[in-house]
Scaffold this motif. Structure first.
Motif, PDB file in Angstrom:
ATOM      1  N   ILE A  16     -40.123  20.602  -5.930  1.00 23.38           N
ATOM      2  CA  ILE A  16     -39.799  22.034  -5.931  1.00 23.38           C
ATOM      3  C   ILE A  16     -41.009  22.760  -6.510  1.00 23.38           C
ATOM      4  O   ILE A  16     -41.305  22.651  -7.701  1.00 23.38           O
ATOM      5  CB  ILE A  16     -38.542  22.347  -6.769  1.00 23.38           C
ATOM      6  CG1 ILE A  16     -37.376  21.406  -6.398  1.00 23.38           C
ATOM      7  CG2 ILE A  16     -38.184  23.833  -6.644  1.00 23.38           C
ATOM      8  CD1 ILE A  16     -36.474  21.882  -5.307  1.00 23.38           C
ATOM      9  N   VAL A  17     -41.713  23.453  -5.619  1.00 21.66           N
ATOM     10  CA  VAL A  17     -42.934  24.159  -6.009  1.00 21.66           C
ATOM     11  C   VAL A  17     -42.593  25.634  -6.210  1.00 21.66           C
ATOM     12  O   VAL A  17     -42.077  26.280  -5.296  1.00 21.66           O
ATOM     13  CB  VAL A  17     -44.010  24.030  -4.909  1.00 21.66           C
ATOM     14  CG1 VAL A  17     -45.329  24.637  -5.382  1.00 21.66           C
ATOM     15  CG2 VAL A  17     -44.188  22.584  -4.475  1.00 21.66           C
ATOM     16  N   GLY A  18     -42.867  26.159  -7.395  1.00 22.62           N
ATOM     17  CA  GLY A  18     -42.564  27.565  -7.668  1.00 22.62           C
ATOM     18  C   GLY A  18     -43.778  28.256  -8.262  1.00 22.62           C
ATOM     19  O   GLY A  18     -44.655  27.608  -8.844  1.00 22.62           O
ATOM     20  N   GLY A  19     -43.811  29.575  -8.097  1.00 19.33           N
ATOM     21  CA  GLY A  19     -44.915  30.328  -8.689  1.00 19.33           C
ATOM     22  C   GLY A  19     -45.181  31.586  -7.902  1.00 19.33           C
ATOM     23  O   GLY A  19     -44.599  31.793  -6.831  1.00 19.33           O
ATOM     24  N   GLY A  61     -29.117  12.190   0.532  1.00 23.40           N
ATOM     25  CA  GLY A  61     -29.736  11.010  -0.070  1.00 23.40           C
ATOM     26  C   GLY A  61     -30.956  11.315  -0.926  1.00 23.40           C
ATOM     27  O   GLY A  61     -31.828  10.457  -1.091  1.00 23.40           O
ATOM     28  N   ARG A  62     -31.035  12.534  -1.460  1.00 28.39           N
ATOM     29  CA  ARG A  62     -32.182  12.895  -2.292  1.00 28.39           C
ATOM     30  C   ARG A  62     -31.711  13.323  -3.687  1.00 28.39           C
ATOM     31  O   ARG A  62     -30.515  13.509  -3.917  1.00 28.39           O
ATOM     32  CB  ARG A  62     -32.968  14.093  -1.687  1.00 28.39           C
ATOM     33  CG  ARG A  62     -33.334  13.984  -0.220  1.00 28.39           C
ATOM     34  CD  ARG A  62     -34.306  12.889   0.074  1.00 28.39           C
ATOM     35  NE  ARG A  62     -35.674  13.155  -0.309  1.00 28.39           N
ATOM     36  CZ  ARG A  62     -36.671  13.451   0.551  1.00 28.39           C
ATOM     37  NH1 ARG A  62     -36.426  13.571   1.832  1.00 28.39           N
ATOM     38  NH2 ARG A  62     -37.913  13.599   0.133  1.00 28.39           N
ATOM     39  N   THR A  63     -32.649  13.543  -4.571  1.00 31.39           N
ATOM     40  CA  THR A  63     -32.365  14.172  -5.861  1.00 31.39           C
ATOM     41  C   THR A  63     -33.285  15.376  -5.978  1.00 31.39           C
ATOM     42  O   THR A  63     -34.263  15.507  -5.242  1.00 31.39           O
ATOM     43  CB  THR A  63     -32.618  13.217  -7.043  1.00 31.39           C
ATOM     44  OG1 THR A  63     -33.956  12.732  -6.928  1.00 31.39           O
ATOM     45  CG2 THR A  63     -31.655  12.055  -7.050  1.00 31.39           C
ATOM     46  N   ALA A  64     -32.968  16.273  -6.934  1.00 32.21           N
ATOM     47  CA  ALA A  64     -33.821  17.438  -7.121  1.00 32.21           C
ATOM     48  C   ALA A  64     -33.982  17.694  -8.610  1.00 32.21           C
ATOM     49  O   ALA A  64     -33.176  17.257  -9.413  1.00 32.21           O
ATOM     50  CB  ALA A  64     -33.230  18.665  -6.463  1.00 32.21           C
ATOM     51  N   GLY A  90     -36.430  24.207 -13.331  1.00 33.53           N
ATOM     52  CA  GLY A  90     -36.459  22.873 -12.731  1.00 33.53           C
ATOM     53  C   GLY A  90     -37.550  22.660 -11.698  1.00 33.53           C
ATOM     54  O   GLY A  90     -37.533  21.657 -10.979  1.00 33.53           O
ATOM     55  N   ALA A  91     -38.501  23.589 -11.619  1.00 33.39           N
ATOM     56  CA  ALA A  91     -39.625  23.360 -10.696  1.00 33.39           C
ATOM     57  C   ALA A  91     -40.399  22.128 -11.163  1.00 33.39           C
ATOM     58  O   ALA A  91     -40.486  21.860 -12.367  1.00 33.39           O
ATOM     59  CB  ALA A  91     -40.555  24.577 -10.673  1.00 33.39           C
ATOM     60  N   THR A  92     -40.969  21.394 -10.203  1.00 34.60           N
ATOM     61  CA  THR A  92     -41.754  20.212 -10.568  1.00 34.60           C
ATOM     62  C   THR A  92     -43.253  20.468 -10.434  1.00 34.60           C
ATOM     63  O   THR A  92     -44.066  19.711 -10.949  1.00 34.60           O
ATOM     64  CB  THR A  92     -41.354  18.998  -9.703  1.00 34.60           C
ATOM     65  OG1 THR A  92     -41.401  19.384  -8.320  1.00 34.60           O
ATOM     66  CG2 THR A  92     -39.949  18.535 -10.022  1.00 34.60           C
ATOM     67  N   VAL A 141     -32.313  19.422   6.562  1.00 35.23           N
ATOM     68  CA  VAL A 141     -33.008  18.843   7.719  1.00 35.23           C
ATOM     69  C   VAL A 141     -33.965  17.712   7.300  1.00 35.23           C
ATOM     70  O   VAL A 141     -34.511  17.013   8.149  1.00 35.23           O
ATOM     71  CB  VAL A 141     -33.723  19.974   8.514  1.00 35.23           C
ATOM     72  CG1 VAL A 141     -35.096  20.294   7.961  1.00 35.23           C
ATOM     73  CG2 VAL A 141     -33.800  19.670   9.990  1.00 35.23           C
ATOM     74  N   GLY A 142     -34.125  17.530   5.988  1.00 34.54           N
ATOM     75  CA  GLY A 142     -34.896  16.376   5.512  1.00 34.54           C
ATOM     76  C   GLY A 142     -36.248  16.681   4.907  1.00 34.54           C
ATOM     77  O   GLY A 142     -37.059  15.771   4.694  1.00 34.54           O
ATOM     78  N   ALA A 143     -36.518  17.955   4.608  1.00 33.54           N
ATOM     79  CA  ALA A 143     -37.819  18.293   4.003  1.00 33.54           C
ATOM     80  C   ALA A 143     -38.007  17.532   2.696  1.00 33.54           C
ATOM     81  O   ALA A 143     -37.033  17.236   1.990  1.00 33.54           O
ATOM     82  CB  ALA A 143     -37.903  19.798   3.736  1.00 33.54           C
ATOM     83  N   ASP A 144     -39.255  17.252   2.371  1.00 34.17           N
ATOM     84  CA  ASP A 144     -39.566  16.536   1.124  1.00 34.17           C
ATOM     85  C   ASP A 144     -39.652  17.482  -0.065  1.00 34.17           C
ATOM     86  O   ASP A 144     -39.877  17.035  -1.193  1.00 34.17           O
ATOM     87  CB  ASP A 144     -40.878  15.764   1.280  1.00 34.17           C
ATOM     88  CG  ASP A 144     -40.738  14.651   2.303  1.00 34.17           C
ATOM     89  OD1 ASP A 144     -39.877  13.782   2.109  1.00 34.17           O
ATOM     90  OD2 ASP A 144     -41.458  14.680   3.321  1.00 34.17           O
ATOM     91  N   GLY A 145     -39.484  18.755   0.190  1.00 34.82           N
ATOM     92  CA  GLY A 145     -39.505  19.709  -0.920  1.00 34.82           C
ATOM     93  C   GLY A 145     -39.656  21.117  -0.401  1.00 34.82           C
ATOM     94  O   GLY A 145     -39.717  21.357   0.815  1.00 34.82           O
ATOM     95  N   LEU A 146     -39.711  22.045  -1.349  1.00 30.48           N
ATOM     96  CA  LEU A 146     -39.760  23.474  -1.015  1.00 30.48           C
ATOM     97  C   LEU A 146     -40.901  24.131  -1.746  1.00 30.48           C
ATOM     98  O   LEU A 146     -41.241  23.734  -2.875  1.00 30.48           O
ATOM     99  CB  LEU A 146     -38.454  24.149  -1.471  1.00 30.48           C
ATOM    100  CG  LEU A 146     -37.161  23.650  -0.827  1.00 30.48           C
ATOM    101  CD1 LEU A 146     -35.957  24.196  -1.601  1.00 30.48           C
ATOM    102  CD2 LEU A 146     -37.101  24.078   0.639  1.00 30.48           C
TER     103      LEU A 146
END
Ligand code: PEP
Ligand code: MN
Length: 337
Positions: A97-100, A334-337, A121-123, A290-295
């Motif tokens: 999770i990319v934020g800014g 099937g993911r975590t965030a 919770g941004a990573t 849809v299966g994205a690896d992140g936002l």
């Protein structure tokens, strides 16, 4: 062409193949996988004589690659690539999770937003120091001062930093301050920039061009890998269509399509994809589903005064709600965030 090594192939077997490739005046790219190593060959104009490799010890298969891209393809590597951005994995089970903010405007603004996205919770943190603007009279970014602020955001928040690089001249200074270099949509086919970024040892976030096909996106990624940089994250950020109810048309079908043919991780940017604050949450849900690896989400503490992309920026509390919702949604796919 791809040379697939046996699971039991030794380091010497791999070295021998690499040496044989180089003796032909070509480049060898060993790509270690969980089961076996594949060695991609680039630099050839026509077909490579496969008999030179077929009987070498440790070689299982020699595959002519029909697709124009080689190293980014699933043929080269079956397992998903997980790219580490400053120690944060992108492409694994946990969503990135990319934020800014769109642009770093001041130290206070950048750090305040950094703290709020970290708490939410941004990573990863992303903010622009060099901004590609349609008008030469619009805010162009703080440049090196912006990069220094970004380094302070990392020190204050612990979040690794992604920031855009606009040209070859600034690659070194951006790489010195950032954990990952973004190539924006307008530069996706700036081949001299891609070649230069292929030779650095930092991950690259490659955004899809505004009118680029998936094949063109993957070929741009191929430039990076062909030069030796395998740490590449793709990003769907919408393409320009006749539709004018949103800034761009977010092409979510790109995600499963890319994942079928490439091992590289892919993020979705619903901020630039829609250009509208109210559309960011619904399209984030769809992207994760849809299966994205992140936002990749733009956040601003005072969007009405933002120097760029204010209308699409989430307020910090909206971002917090978005992350909370993604945490509930992620396990469904099937993911975590
Ligand atoms: C950005 O990420 O702020 C940006 C300019 O995006 P894009 O290159 O996707 O238009
Ligand atoms: Mn922006």
């Amino acid at each position: 062409m791809l040379i697939v090594m046996d699971a039991a192939a030794t380091a010497e077997d791999i070295e021998r193949v690499v040496g044989t490739v180089q003796a032909l005046g070509l480049q060898a790219h060993p790509i270690p996988g969980a089961q076996r190593t594949a060695i991609g060959i680039t630099g050839n104009r026509g077909a490579v004589d496969r008999t030179a490799f077929e009987n070498l010890p440790g070689v299982t298969e020699v595959i002519p690659v029909s697709a124009p891209y080689k190293l980014v393809s699933r043929e080269a590597k079956r397992e998903n690539t997980v790219v580490s951005i400053g120690g944060v994995p992108v492409g694994g089970e946990r969503l990135a999770i990319v934020g800014g903010p769109c642009a770093v405007e001041s130290e206070r603004q950048a750090i305040e937003i950094g703290k709020s996205v970290r708490e939410a919770g941004a990573t990863l943190y992303r903010g622009g120091a060099y901004k590609p603007r349609t008008s030469p009279y619009s805010f162009q970014g703080l440049g090196v001062e912006g990069l220094k602020i970004l380094a302070r955001v990392r020190a204050e928040t612990g979040l690794p930093i992604i920031t855009e690089v606009l040209d070859t001249e600034t690659v070194d200074v951006v790489a010195e301050h950032a954990d990952c270099l973004q190539v924006g949509a307008r530069n996706m086919q700036n081949f001299s920039l891609l070649k230069r970024l292929g030779r650095i040892r930092k991950p690259v976030l490659l955004k899809r061009g505004m009118a680029a096909t998936i094949e063109e996106l993957l070929l741009s990624a191929e430039y990076l890998l062909a030069e030796g940089n395998y740490e590449v994250v793709l990003c769907e950020r919408g393409v320009r269509t006749f539709a004018d109810h949103t800034r761009n048309t977010l092409d979510l079908s790109a995600v499963p399509y890319v994942q079928r043919i490439s091992h590289l991780p892919i993020l979705v940017d619903p901020s630039h994809g829609t250009g509208k604050r109210a559309k960011v949450l619904p399209l984030s849900r769809a992207a994760v589903a849809v299966g994205a690896d992140g936002l990749l989400i733009e956040v601003h503490n005072e969007p009405e005064h933002a120097l760029s992309d204010g209308p699409q920026a989430l307020l910090p509390e909206m971002f917090r709600e978005l992350v909370a919702e993604m945490r509930r949604l992620a396990p469904v796919v099937g993911r975590t965030a």
